[in-house]
Design a protein around this motif. Structure first.
Motif, PDB file in Angstrom:
ATOM      1  N   ALA A   1      25.842  37.039  34.235  1.00  0.00           N
ATOM      2  CA  ALA A   1      25.585  37.475  32.854  1.00  0.00           C
ATOM      3  C   ALA A   1      25.679  38.981  32.687  1.00  0.00           C
ATOM      4  O   ALA A   1      26.062  39.461  31.624  1.00  0.00           O
ATOM      5  N   ARG A   2      25.348  39.727  33.733  1.00  0.00           N
ATOM      6  CA  ARG A   2      25.185  41.171  33.560  1.00  0.00           C
ATOM      7  C   ARG A   2      26.340  41.999  34.120  1.00  0.00           C
ATOM      8  O   ARG A   2      26.533  43.137  33.730  1.00  0.00           O
ATOM      9  N   ASP A   3      27.065  41.457  35.061  1.00  0.00           N
ATOM     10  CA  ASP A   3      28.087  42.252  35.738  1.00  0.00           C
ATOM     11  C   ASP A   3      29.390  41.487  35.823  1.00  0.00           C
ATOM     12  O   ASP A   3      29.396  40.270  36.013  1.00  0.00           O
ATOM     13  N   THR A   4      30.475  42.209  35.700  1.00  0.00           N
ATOM     14  CA  THR A   4      31.769  41.648  36.087  1.00  0.00           C
ATOM     15  C   THR A   4      31.772  41.553  37.598  1.00  0.00           C
ATOM     16  O   THR A   4      31.430  42.527  38.285  1.00  0.00           O
ATOM     17  N   PRO A   5      32.115  40.400  38.172  1.00  0.00           N
ATOM     18  CA  PRO A   5      32.079  40.278  39.634  1.00  0.00           C
ATOM     19  C   PRO A   5      32.904  41.372  40.316  1.00  0.00           C
ATOM     20  O   PRO A   5      34.020  41.692  39.900  1.00  0.00           O
ATOM     21  N   LEU A   6      32.322  41.953  41.359  1.00  0.00           N
ATOM     22  CA  LEU A   6      33.033  42.961  42.138  1.00  0.00           C
ATOM     23  C   LEU A   6      34.084  42.316  43.031  1.00  0.00           C
ATOM     24  O   LEU A   6      35.091  42.948  43.370  1.00  0.00           O
ATOM     25  N   ARG A   7      33.847  41.075  43.400  1.00  0.00           N
ATOM     26  CA  ARG A   7      34.768  40.371  44.289  1.00  0.00           C
ATOM     27  C   ARG A   7      34.658  38.878  44.025  1.00  0.00           C
ATOM     28  O   ARG A   7      33.562  38.368  43.767  1.00  0.00           O
ATOM     29  N   VAL A   8      35.795  38.210  44.048  1.00  0.00           N
ATOM     30  CA  VAL A   8      35.833  36.755  43.900  1.00  0.00           C
ATOM     31  C   VAL A   8      36.579  36.181  45.101  1.00  0.00           C
ATOM     32  O   VAL A   8      37.697  36.607  45.409  1.00  0.00           O
ATOM     33  N   ARG A   9      35.954  35.247  45.775  1.00  0.00           N
ATOM     34  CA  ARG A   9      36.605  34.547  46.894  1.00  0.00           C
ATOM     35  C   ARG A   9      36.502  33.049  46.639  1.00  0.00           C
ATOM     36  O   ARG A   9      35.442  32.554  46.255  1.00  0.00           O
TER      37      ARG A   9
ATOM     38  N   LEU B   1      31.132  34.564  43.891  1.00  0.00           N
ATOM     39  CA  LEU B   1      31.167  35.722  43.004  1.00  0.00           C
ATOM     40  C   LEU B   1      30.146  36.748  43.485  1.00  0.00           C
ATOM     41  O   LEU B   1      28.944  36.451  43.577  1.00  0.00           O
ATOM     42  N   SER B   2      30.626  37.943  43.816  1.00  0.00           N
ATOM     43  CA  SER B   2      29.744  39.011  44.291  1.00  0.00           C
ATOM     44  C   SER B   2      29.531  40.036  43.181  1.00  0.00           C
ATOM     45  O   SER B   2      30.495  40.508  42.571  1.00  0.00           O
TER      46      SER B   2
ATOM     47  N   VAL C   1      24.981  37.642  45.328  1.00  0.00           N
ATOM     48  CA  VAL C   1      26.146  36.773  45.495  1.00  0.00           C
ATOM     49  C   VAL C   1      25.762  35.369  45.048  1.00  0.00           C
ATOM     50  O   VAL C   1      24.689  34.852  45.409  1.00  0.00           O
ATOM     51  N   VAL C   2      26.660  34.756  44.253  1.00  0.00           N
ATOM     52  CA  VAL C   2      26.428  33.392  43.786  1.00  0.00           C
ATOM     53  C   VAL C   2      27.659  32.572  44.098  1.00  0.00           C
ATOM     54  O   VAL C   2      28.787  33.086  44.102  1.00  0.00           O
ATOM     55  N   ARG C   3      27.477  31.310  44.393  1.00  0.00           N
ATOM     56  CA  ARG C   3      28.593  30.416  44.710  1.00  0.00           C
ATOM     57  C   ARG C   3      28.611  29.258  43.712  1.00  0.00           C
ATOM     58  O   ARG C   3      27.581  28.610  43.483  1.00  0.00           O
ATOM     59  N   LEU C   4      29.792  29.000  43.118  1.00  0.00           N
ATOM     60  CA  LEU C   4      29.986  27.833  42.270  1.00  0.00           C
ATOM     61  C   LEU C   4      30.661  26.745  43.091  1.00  0.00           C
ATOM     62  O   LEU C   4      31.673  27.000  43.753  1.00  0.00           O
TER      63      LEU C   4
END
Length: 603
Positions: A57-65, A79-80, A85-88
């Motif tokens: 909600a607050r940040d554009t992810p710095l890194r997506v793997r 998503l970092s 870090v959160v994982r979908l």
């Protein structure tokens, strides 16, 4: 602004499929079948046309793997952000009764604030449903369609959109389950999400374990491609769709935007061959049974494509309210090419049935009866001009590839009698086969070019000519094939890859311009294998593999200038190429390409 096609990953349940973006948004989903109306259509428009977003909600992810869990179509997107870090985790369980989309938000590190945006728009973004909360779930209903969302997260409405904000901490797992059902029936009960995800993972791993490719050098690429082909099968009938999408353009901003959510006989036979190479016989039997049901009737009315259950009316229309992928209009459903006459499909059908016999799938009475009826018609029908493999929307021609595949039809009929003891007028079939072979050698050869041409007397090249040695029409070392390959390298290569044909040679009246057609480059690599040019074959194959996105998927075409994937996605034809060429390179001394050859014509 449309996301690049390569930003999407596929999840599916062998009835339909969804595309999940790197940003955590599901932008394409048709329910309950591949060819049903979409409830999420942002892929071909804007978020307002339907999507399901889960994102920080607050940040554009710095890194997506991203990755698929090994040997499965269970997708993980990590998503970092500055918060953590959160994982979908996204998947669609292989279908029991109703389609489900499972999403789990997993905290990996820190504490991440998340938001959800659910915009349901049935009928390709045209219909806003009635949405209400009942018994702890969110219900959306319009016409024949209904969706129910189960989640422990508090939801609320905002401007015809369902939204939520929540926080996920390290080790926490928050589930979301979206289930479709007919609106006239009671909603299905809630699922236990962790069990359903585990069961989905187990199902895919058990299926993948049957693959016969083993530990070859391109194991990951082959296994991913075979899973894509499996995901594009429609389990209830055995039909195989060409792609999961409609109207992704062959040129950005162009008009060549077609609906590929149907079962092309040609694409299905290529897909079937790749699945059989991989050891998946059940799919071959199911497809053959679908075929027998779908093409029953007058052979003169054989269609080039059918619906997933064998439907014949695939009326083409435009969805005027959708702005199209990067403004590529029109957005189409249905496909008017269903009315075309394409001679080559007879050969592809006969070759597919022949390959099924070769791997031990027995011919039943219906199978051979269909073959005899088709061959009776083809005895005179092979002389007709047609629209060809590329579905040219212009005047019919005597396309060389079409005549070659007519030769294949008679060749495989002869071999069925000679090699499998089936009954038929083998001497007559043999004479016609030889007549076609001689005609192609005479009328399709251009001594000025030193190559075979796209159509009789056309003077133009066509990448489909690369299939001539792959189906056994001529040996790969024949000087005419060496010359044809050389001419294609000289005139149809672009950015190290192969175009289908020269722009403007088809006479269809549509604006010129498209990307390179990826299947054609795989065919060139196969020719290199057969000609003993193994280093060149490997180099080209690796170039093609490098075009895959981060989870191993390919679309139909590629733009070498913009370095972007083009066309419908993921495309069965392209993934068939990965499987076939990998097998050819791995087993080049007794390759699948050589297995298909008979060389019963002139040597």
């Amino acid at each position: 602004m449309s996301r690049p096609i390569e930003d999407y990953a596929l999840i599916g349940d062998t009835h339909t499929a969804a595309l999940v973006g790197r940003d955590g948004s599901i932008d394409w989903l048709c329910l309950p079948r591949f060819d049903s109306g979409a409830c999420f259509s942002a892929l071909l428009g804007e978020p307002e046309h339907g999507r399901w977003l889960l994102t920080p909600a607050r940040d554009t992810p710095l890194r997506v793997r991203r990755r698929y869990r090994p040997e499965t179509l269970v997708l993980e997107t990590e998503l970092s952000t500055d918060e953590g870090v959160v994982r979908l985790v996204d998947c669609m369980p292989p279908r029991d009764r109703v389609p489900d989309v499972l999403r789990v938000v997993e905290g990996v590190k820190g504490q991440v604030h998340m938001r959800m945006e659910l915009i349901i728009r049935f009928d390709y973004g045209a219909v806003v449903p009635w949405v209400m909360k009942e018994d702890g779930a969110l219900h959306a209903v319009a016409g024949p369609d209904a969706l129910i969302l189960h989640t422990p997260v508090a939801l609320h409405g905002k401007g015809l959109t369902t939204v939520a904000e929540f926080t996920v901490s390290e080790g926490q797992r928050i589930p979301f389950v979206l289930r479709w059902h007919p609106s006239n029936e009671p909603p299905p009960p809630a699922l236990e999400v962790e069990t359903a995800v585990a069961d989905t993972e187990t199902w895919w791993r058990e299926w993948s374990s049957r693959c016969t490719y083993g530990q070859g050098p391109w194991r990951e690429a082959v296994h991913t491609s075979l899973m894509v082909l499996k995901a594009l099968t429609y389990a209830p009938t055995g039909g195989i769709v060409a792609a999961a999408t409609t109207s992704l353009p062959e040129r950005l901003g162009g008009v060549r935007n077609w609906d590929y959510r149907f079962c092309w006989l040609r694409d299905a036979t290529f897909t079937l061959y790749a699945l059989m190479l991989g050891g998946f016989r059940d799919e071959a039997v199911a497809w053959r049974d679908w075929l027998l049901r779908s093409v029953a009737g007058d052979p003169a009315k054989l269609q080039i494509m059918y619906g997933v259950a064998g439907e014949r009316r695939l009326t083409e229309s435009s969805l005027e309210w959708l702005p199209g992928y990067e403004h590529s209009l029109p957005v189409r459903t249905g496909n008017a090419a269903v009315h075309q006459f394409q001679l080559d499909v007879f050969g592809e059908l006969m070759d597919a049935l022949h390959q099924a016999r070769r791997v031990g799938i027995p011919t039943d009475r219906r199978d051979w009866k269909l073959t005899q009826v088709l061959m009776d018609w083809l005895e005179s029908g092979w002389k007709r001009p047609d629209e060809g493999i590329w579905e040219v929307r212009g005047p019919k021609q005597h396309f060389t590839h079409s005549k070659v595949m007519a030769w294949v039809a008679f060749d495989r009929a002869v071999r069925a009698v000679e090699g499998f003891g089936l009954e038929g007028p083998v001497e007559r079939w043999r004479r016609i086969r030889d007549t076609i072979h001689a005609e192609v050698r005479e009328r399709a050869w251009d001594s000025r070019l030193g190559a075979f041409t796209q159509a009789y007397g056309s003077g133009s090249l066509d990448a489909s000519l690369l299939l001539m040695p792959l189906v056994g029409f001529l040996p790969p070392g024949d000087p005419r094939m060496v010359g044809t390959v050389s001419a294609i390298e000289r005139e149809l290569m672009h950015g190290g890859l192969v175009r289908r044909y020269h722009s403007g040679t088809t006479g269809d009246g549509l604006p010129a311009g498209e990307g390179v057609f990826l299947a054609c480059s795989f065919w060139l690599a196969d020719n290199y294998v057969l000609q003993g040019r193994l280093d060149e074959a490997r180099t080209l194959f690796h170039r093609l593999l490098d075009l895959r996105n981060d989870v191993g998927l390919l679309s139909e075409e590629y733009d070498p200038e913009e370095k972007r994937l083009l066309g419908n996605f993921p495309q069965a034809f392209s993934h068939v190429g990965i499987v076939n060429t990998a097998f050819n390179l791995t087993e080049h001394r007794t390759s699948p390409a050589e297995h298909r050859q008979s060389f019963n014509g002139e040597k």
